[in-house]
Design an enzyme around this catalytic site. Structure first.
Site, PDB file in Angstrom:
ATOM      1  CB  ALA A 151     -41.401  92.089 -48.580  1.00 35.24           C
TER       2      ALA A 151
ATOM      3  NE  ARG B 125     -45.103  87.426 -55.703  1.00 39.63           N
ATOM      4  CZ  ARG B 125     -43.929  87.111 -55.183  1.00 39.63           C
ATOM      5  NH1 ARG B 125     -43.557  87.618 -54.030  1.00 39.63           N
ATOM      6  NH2 ARG B 125     -43.108  86.285 -55.799  1.00 39.63           N
TER       7      ARG B 125
ATOM      8  CG  ASP C 189     -35.265  93.328 -43.955  1.00 38.84           C
ATOM      9  OD1 ASP C 189     -35.136  92.595 -42.948  1.00 38.84           O
ATOM     10  OD2 ASP C 189     -36.351  93.781 -44.325  1.00 38.84           O
TER      11      ASP C 189
ATOM     12  CG  HIS D 243     -36.606  83.348 -49.129  1.00 40.90           C
ATOM     13  ND1 HIS D 243     -37.730  84.038 -49.485  1.00 40.90           N
ATOM     14  CD2 HIS D 243     -36.958  82.039 -49.152  1.00 40.90           C
ATOM     15  CE1 HIS D 243     -38.726  83.177 -49.715  1.00 40.90           C
ATOM     16  NE2 HIS D 243     -38.282  81.963 -49.511  1.00 40.90           N
TER      17      HIS D 243
ATOM     18  CB  CYS E 116     -15.779  86.179 -54.542  1.00 40.72           C
ATOM     19  SG  CYS E 116     -15.081  85.958 -56.182  1.00 40.72           S
TER      20      CYS E 116
ATOM     21  CB  CYS F  12     -10.064  86.815 -57.270  1.00 38.86           C
ATOM     22  SG  CYS F  12     -11.831  86.766 -57.660  1.00 38.86           S
TER      23      CYS F  12
ATOM     24  CB  SER G 154     -46.020  87.049 -46.143  1.00 40.79           C
ATOM     25  OG  SER G 154     -45.755  86.208 -47.259  1.00 40.79           O
ATOM     26  CB  SER G 155     -48.077  88.351 -51.259  1.00 43.12           C
ATOM     27  OG  SER G 155     -46.914  87.672 -51.675  1.00 43.12           O
TER      28      SER G 155
HETATM   29  P1  NAD Z   1     -44.499  90.261 -51.076  1.00 44.71           P
HETATM   30  O1  NAD Z   1     -43.870  91.485 -51.647  1.00 44.71           O
HETATM   31  O2  NAD Z   1     -44.885  89.169 -52.003  1.00 44.71           O
HETATM   32  O3  NAD Z   1     -45.792  90.647 -50.242  1.00 44.71           O
HETATM   33  C1  NAD Z   1     -45.802  91.658 -49.278  1.00 44.71           C
HETATM   34  C2  NAD Z   1     -47.225  91.746 -48.754  1.00 44.71           C
HETATM   35  O4  NAD Z   1     -47.252  92.666 -47.681  1.00 44.71           O
HETATM   36  C3  NAD Z   1     -48.222  92.231 -49.810  1.00 44.71           C
HETATM   37  O5  NAD Z   1     -49.380  91.418 -49.755  1.00 44.71           O
HETATM   38  C4  NAD Z   1     -48.504  93.675 -49.371  1.00 44.71           C
HETATM   39  O6  NAD Z   1     -49.801  94.088 -49.720  1.00 44.71           O
HETATM   40  C5  NAD Z   1     -48.335  93.591 -47.880  1.00 44.71           C
HETATM   41  N1  NAD Z   1     -47.897  94.844 -47.267  1.00 44.71           N
HETATM   42  C6  NAD Z   1     -46.918  95.678 -47.688  1.00 44.71           C
HETATM   43  N2  NAD Z   1     -46.743  96.686 -46.841  1.00 44.71           N
HETATM   44  C7  NAD Z   1     -47.664  96.520 -45.842  1.00 44.71           C
HETATM   45  C8  NAD Z   1     -47.994  97.251 -44.676  1.00 44.71           C
HETATM   46  N3  NAD Z   1     -47.333  98.375 -44.359  1.00 44.71           N
HETATM   47  N4  NAD Z   1     -49.000  96.787 -43.885  1.00 44.71           N
HETATM   48  C9  NAD Z   1     -49.680  95.668 -44.214  1.00 44.71           C
HETATM   49  N5  NAD Z   1     -49.406  94.919 -45.309  1.00 44.71           N
HETATM   50  C10 NAD Z   1     -48.403  95.340 -46.117  1.00 44.71           C
HETATM   51  O7  NAD Z   1     -43.530  89.773 -49.977  1.00 44.71           O
HETATM   52  P2  NAD Z   1     -43.198  88.331 -49.543  1.00 44.71           P
HETATM   53  O8  NAD Z   1     -44.459  87.554 -49.401  1.00 44.71           O
HETATM   54  O9  NAD Z   1     -42.290  88.464 -48.384  1.00 44.71           O
HETATM   55  O10 NAD Z   1     -42.364  87.733 -50.761  1.00 44.71           O
HETATM   56  C11 NAD Z   1     -41.336  88.493 -51.356  1.00 44.71           C
HETATM   57  C12 NAD Z   1     -40.031  87.760 -51.572  1.00 44.71           C
HETATM   58  O11 NAD Z   1     -39.063  88.753 -51.877  1.00 44.71           O
HETATM   59  C13 NAD Z   1     -39.542  87.089 -50.351  1.00 44.71           C
HETATM   60  O12 NAD Z   1     -39.159  85.843 -50.744  1.00 44.71           O
HETATM   61  C14 NAD Z   1     -38.325  87.909 -49.872  1.00 44.71           C
HETATM   62  O13 NAD Z   1     -37.199  87.078 -49.787  1.00 44.71           O
HETATM   63  C15 NAD Z   1     -38.043  88.920 -50.920  1.00 44.71           C
HETATM   64  N6  NAD Z   1     -38.069  90.342 -50.459  1.00 44.71           N
HETATM   65  C16 NAD Z   1     -37.569  90.690 -49.250  1.00 44.71           C
HETATM   66  C17 NAD Z   1     -37.593  92.016 -48.834  1.00 44.71           C
HETATM   67  C18 NAD Z   1     -37.036  92.376 -47.492  1.00 44.71           C
HETATM   68  O14 NAD Z   1     -36.184  91.655 -46.969  1.00 44.71           O
HETATM   69  N7  NAD Z   1     -37.496  93.458 -46.861  1.00 44.71           N
HETATM   70  C19 NAD Z   1     -38.148  92.996 -49.666  1.00 44.71           C
HETATM   71  C20 NAD Z   1     -38.656  92.603 -50.908  1.00 44.71           C
HETATM   72  C21 NAD Z   1     -38.607  91.273 -51.292  1.00 44.71           C
END
Ligand code: NAD
Length: 248
Positions: free
Chosen positions: A21, A33, A101, A116, A124, A154, A192-193
């Site tokens: 994300a 997160r 997204d 995901h 539906c 529906c 990603s976290s």
């Molecule tokens: P996460 O939210 O757990 O982690 C995002 C990480 O990116 C964090 O550690 C954060 O500090 C870091 N981060 C955020 N912006 C940043 C930037 N500009 N530069 C550098 N680092 C940055 O995300 P995840 O690990 O992808 O897990 C979230 C879950 O939620 C996924 O399973 C996903 O399916 C879903 N999700 C998707 C979206 C999307 O599609 N854009 C958005 C939110 C959540």
């Protein structure tokens, strides 16, 4: 460090990017997160699990239509564009993303595994009708009654977006994504976290088989210890610098 990573891109066969994300926050879509993420004031199980969806579909849509409306209108950012360029230059084999997204495809990436699923459309659960998410969000917002949106066919209120919620199986294509990642020479995780499994575990599986591993994120992750490169910073700064090192 960035020039060594650029070198690894050039020298490693079959590079794979794992994205989260964080690569879309600069495009206006919040993460979960990070410091300003959406999990700060809500229980993820209420709005991102299949149980939460079934228990209160109206609450599910109130959350997503309010906090994630940008999913329908956002444009790709620097990281999406770099990964599409790398694929075109034959320096990247695939993107495996947690994101829902669709921005990798909008940026032009072709080999994208959506671990995901995607928020583009909803199905539906009562009649099987499929609809784009944008008009569904519009109905939620204009009705303003807090109820789940009705299916246009529906009239039931069980439209489920094509995302994998907690408690659901990953798509079959994840097995292929896992295979490709395990056999990559270089695996780079961006934004990603690395807390959601089995996605996060892909990094370790690749490392065990001998891949070079890089992590680019603004904060620590549980896998920093096993990575060959840890680049901590804003993607809006790191990515253009890496792009320059790659000569793209
Ligand atoms: P996460 O939210 O757990 O982690 C995002 C990480 O990116 C964090 O550690 C954060 O500090 C870091 N981060 C955020 N912006 C940043 C930037 N500009 N530069 C550098 N680092 C940055 O995300 P995840 O690990 O992808 O897990 C979230 C879950 O939620 C996924 O399973 C996903 O399916 C879903 N999700 C998707 C979206 C999307 O599609 N854009 C958005 C939110 C959540």
């Amino acid at each position: 460090m960035l020039s060594a990573l650029a070198q690894a891109f050039r020298n490693s066969p079959k590079c794979v990017a794992l994205t989260g994300a964080g690569i879309s926050t600069d495009c206006g879509i919040p993460d979960f997160r990070g410091d300003h993420g959406r999990w700060q004031d809500i229980d993820p199980m209420d709005v991102a699990s299949i149980e939460g969806f079934e228990a209160d579909t109206g609450r599910f849509y109130r959350f997503w239509a309010e906090k994630f409306a940008a999913i329908t209108t956002a444009s790709p950012g620097v990281t999406h564009r770099l990964l599409a360029q790398l694929e075109q230059a034959d320096l990247l084999k695939a993107v495996v993303t947690q994101n829902i997204d669709g921005l990798h495809q909008k940026a032009g990436s072709e080999c994208v595994y959506e671990a995901h699923g995607s928020f583009r459309r909803a199905t539906c659960l009562s009649c099987g009708h499929i609809e784009e998410i944008e008009p569904i969000f519009a109905r939620v917002q204009s009705a303003g009654d807090g109820r789940a949106p009705a299916c246009r066919k529906c009239r039931g209120r069980r439209l489920k977006p094509g995302v994998v919620l907690f408690g659901e199986m990953l798509p079959e294509s994840f097995a292929k994504a896992e295979y490709i990642t395990k056999h990559a020479g270089l695996v780079v995780a961006l934004g990603s976290s690395l807390q959601v499994h089995p996605f996060a575990g892909l990094l370790e599986k690749a490392k065990v088989r001998g891949a070079t591993v890089a992590i680019i994120n603004r904060e620590k992750t549980p896998y920093d210890g096993l990575a060959d490169f840890v680049i901590r910073g804003e993607l809006s700064e790191v990515v253009p610098a890496l792009e320059a090192e790659l000569g793209l």
